[in-house]
Design an enzyme around this catalytic site. Structure first.
Site, PDB file in Angstrom:
ATOM      1  N   LYS A 139      -7.210 -71.515 -24.856  1.00  0.00           N
ATOM      2  CA  LYS A 139      -7.756 -72.828 -24.555  1.00  0.00           C
ATOM      3  C   LYS A 139      -6.859 -73.915 -25.157  1.00  0.00           C
ATOM      4  O   LYS A 139      -6.346 -74.756 -24.441  1.00  0.00           O
ATOM      5  CB  LYS A 139      -9.188 -72.964 -25.091  1.00  0.00           C
ATOM      6  CG  LYS A 139     -10.304 -72.285 -24.273  1.00  0.00           C
ATOM      7  CD  LYS A 139     -10.131 -70.833 -24.021  1.00  0.00           C
ATOM      8  CE  LYS A 139     -11.161 -70.209 -23.110  1.00  0.00           C
ATOM      9  NZ  LYS A 139     -12.185 -69.446 -23.800  1.00  0.00           N
TER      10      LYS A 139
ATOM     11  N   TRP B 159     -21.492 -68.323 -24.483  1.00  0.00           N
ATOM     12  CA  TRP B 159     -20.643 -67.621 -25.457  1.00  0.00           C
ATOM     13  C   TRP B 159     -21.422 -67.227 -26.692  1.00  0.00           C
ATOM     14  O   TRP B 159     -21.216 -66.138 -27.236  1.00  0.00           O
ATOM     15  CB  TRP B 159     -19.398 -68.441 -25.798  1.00  0.00           C
ATOM     16  CG  TRP B 159     -18.429 -68.463 -24.651  1.00  0.00           C
ATOM     17  CD1 TRP B 159     -18.052 -69.546 -23.924  1.00  0.00           C
ATOM     18  CD2 TRP B 159     -17.751 -67.334 -24.060  1.00  0.00           C
ATOM     19  NE1 TRP B 159     -17.182 -69.168 -22.924  1.00  0.00           N
ATOM     20  CE2 TRP B 159     -16.982 -67.827 -22.992  1.00  0.00           C
ATOM     21  CE3 TRP B 159     -17.728 -65.971 -24.329  1.00  0.00           C
ATOM     22  CZ2 TRP B 159     -16.182 -66.987 -22.186  1.00  0.00           C
ATOM     23  CZ3 TRP B 159     -16.944 -65.135 -23.546  1.00  0.00           C
ATOM     24  CH2 TRP B 159     -16.187 -65.651 -22.490  1.00  0.00           C
TER      25      TRP B 159
ATOM     26  N   ASP C 226     -17.180 -69.759 -33.743  1.00  0.00           N
ATOM     27  CA  ASP C 226     -16.307 -69.444 -32.610  1.00  0.00           C
ATOM     28  C   ASP C 226     -15.736 -70.763 -32.087  1.00  0.00           C
ATOM     29  O   ASP C 226     -16.368 -71.452 -31.292  1.00  0.00           O
ATOM     30  CB  ASP C 226     -17.102 -68.723 -31.513  1.00  0.00           C
ATOM     31  CG  ASP C 226     -16.260 -68.476 -30.269  1.00  0.00           C
ATOM     32  OD1 ASP C 226     -15.068 -68.868 -30.238  1.00  0.00           O
ATOM     33  OD2 ASP C 226     -16.806 -67.895 -29.308  1.00  0.00           O
TER      34      ASP C 226
HETATM   35  C1  LIG Z   1     -12.985 -68.210 -23.768  1.00  0.00           C
HETATM   36  C2  LIG Z   1     -13.987 -68.039 -24.851  1.00  0.00           C
HETATM   37  C3  LIG Z   1     -14.298 -66.774 -25.381  1.00  0.00           C
HETATM   38  C4  LIG Z   1     -13.704 -65.493 -24.842  1.00  0.00           C
HETATM   39  O1  LIG Z   1     -12.363 -65.363 -25.126  1.00  0.00           O
HETATM   40  P1  LIG Z   1     -11.589 -64.014 -24.701  1.00  0.00           P
HETATM   41  O2  LIG Z   1     -10.224 -64.276 -25.213  1.00  0.00           O
HETATM   42  O3  LIG Z   1     -11.672 -63.886 -23.210  1.00  0.00           O
HETATM   43  O4  LIG Z   1     -12.249 -62.885 -25.384  1.00  0.00           O
HETATM   44  C5  LIG Z   1     -15.217 -66.717 -26.404  1.00  0.00           C
HETATM   45  N1  LIG Z   1     -15.808 -67.838 -26.906  1.00  0.00           N
HETATM   46  C6  LIG Z   1     -15.530 -69.057 -26.413  1.00  0.00           C
HETATM   47  C7  LIG Z   1     -16.207 -70.249 -27.006  1.00  0.00           C
HETATM   48  C8  LIG Z   1     -14.614 -69.202 -25.376  1.00  0.00           C
HETATM   49  O5  LIG Z   1     -14.337 -70.422 -24.886  1.00  0.00           O
END
Ligand SMILES: *Cc1c(COP(=O)(O)O)cnc(C)c1O
Length: 359
Positions: A195, A101, A171
């Protein structure tokens, strides 16, 4: 029959939240309509959105000089929105690369900025986090970006980087609300909802006010933080159902005792699984001990040919979605807030049994 769902995202939600949503599905708050059929500008919906923000602020202890935005486009949209909002053309930005990511985030930033990769864990195949004293903020950096929890690799920082006066951008998609944090250490926190918060599509941005109003002239208004802050995240129709479920999840978290209690439970769940893996002499965690995620737990078995059997037998036992990410193989158990301790206990019992039969 409801299973224990170990998916990395979209992920399991609290049963009580799903049951409440299902009770209210055709008649929300006596309106005779579902929440999806109600105007986002109506009094009851505005009240819901405001309550969601208040509850999130209380749960995370968000200081008053931060805005909370409920946006769309997922965390991926923020990979673009962040450089557009925080930098001028030609700016230098720092990114820590700890896995899939962070790599995607920095790849997107490269289209707008000069990206300094100030730490890169390639040497350990992204099974570690950089030691706090092993990297430095570069002199000209406009912000520092990192991924506190790498959802795919199962790697989680055991410290919050100290970036001095340079804003820290995180993030937190797969770790937000999993334990208490000090929001004042961050310039901007963002997290896709699917999540630990609710349905996919909704993304939360928590941003310090002094970082607003710096967006590039060509930033789309729906991704301009200052515009969205001014409009209460309702420049256009927001993802109303996602906000509704998030609001229910925040109330559930408060009922469960808030982030201190949730963090304590998450620590216990993670320790139970890692301790079993380490003691088993059969399962292995590929992640350095100090970097092991509380939320995403990858593990391997000696004979990869048995992975399919493991996952199908697990599913038959009511334990779903234990396949590792397609890029890394093995298995992965995501044990977010909504995964009860009993789910992890059931997983460990299954793993012990599988080892006895196949080990
Ligand atoms: C799932 C995830 C993303 C991507 O999320 P989307 O909603 O599919 O854009 C980005 N960063 C992390 C750490 C993630 O777990």
């Amino acid at each position: 029959m409801r299973v224990f769902n170990f998916a990395a995202g979209p992920a399991t939600l609290p049963l009580s939240v799903l049951e409440q949503a299902s009770r209210e599905m055709t008649d929300w708050q006596g309106s005779g309509m579902s929440v999806m059929e109600v105007s986002h500008r109506s009094k009851p919906f505005i009240a819901l959105a405001e309550q969601a923000e208040r509850d999130l602020r209380e749960l995370m202890g968000i200081p008053s000089n931060y805005k909370v935005l409920f946006l769309q486009g997922g965390a991926t949209g923020q990979f673009t929105a962040i450089p557009l909002n925080l930098t001028a053309p030609g700016a230098v930005v720092d990114y820590l690369n700890t896995g899939a990511w962070s790599k995607k985030a920095l790849g997107e930033a490269t289209r707008y900025c000069k990206v300094n990769v100030v730490a890169d864990e390639a040497g350990s195949h992204y099974s570690t986090v950089p030691a706090a004293d092993s990297w430095q903020v570069s002199a000209e950096a406009t912000y520092v970006h990192y991924t506190p929890n790498e959802t795919i690799g199962g790697v989680e920082f055991d410290y919050v980087p100290n970036t001095g006066a340079v804003p820290l951008v995180a993030d937190m998609s797969s770790t937000i609300l999993s334990r208490p944090i000090d929001v004042s250490r961050f310039g901007l926190i963002y997290a896709g909802a699917q999540k630990n918060i609710g349905p996919s599509g909704l993304v939360l941005v928590i941003v310090r006010e002094d970082l607003l109003g710096r967006a590039r002239a060509d930033t789309p208004p729906i991704w301009d933080y200052a515009v969205m802050a001014k409009e209460g995240s309702m420049l256009n129709t927001p993802p109303t159902f996602g906000i509704y479920i998030a609001a229910l999840v925040f109330q559930w978290l408060k009922r469960e005792g808030g982030l201190a209690a949730i963090g304590e439970r998450n620590g216990r769940k993670a320790r139970l699984l890692y301790d079993f893996i380490d003691a088993s002499g059969y399962y292995k965690s590929p992640v350095a001990r100090n970097a092991r995620s509380w939320m995403n737990v990858p593990f391997t078995i000696p004979n990869p040919a048995l992975e399919k059997t493991f996952c199908s037998e697990a599913l038959a036992a009511g334990l779903a979605n234990l396949e590792g990410h397609r890029s890394v193989g093995g298995m992965r158990a995501s044990i977010y807030n909504a995964m009860p301790l009993q789910g992890v206990e059931a997983l460990v019992a299954f793993m012990r049994d599988f080892q006895q039969r196949h080990g």
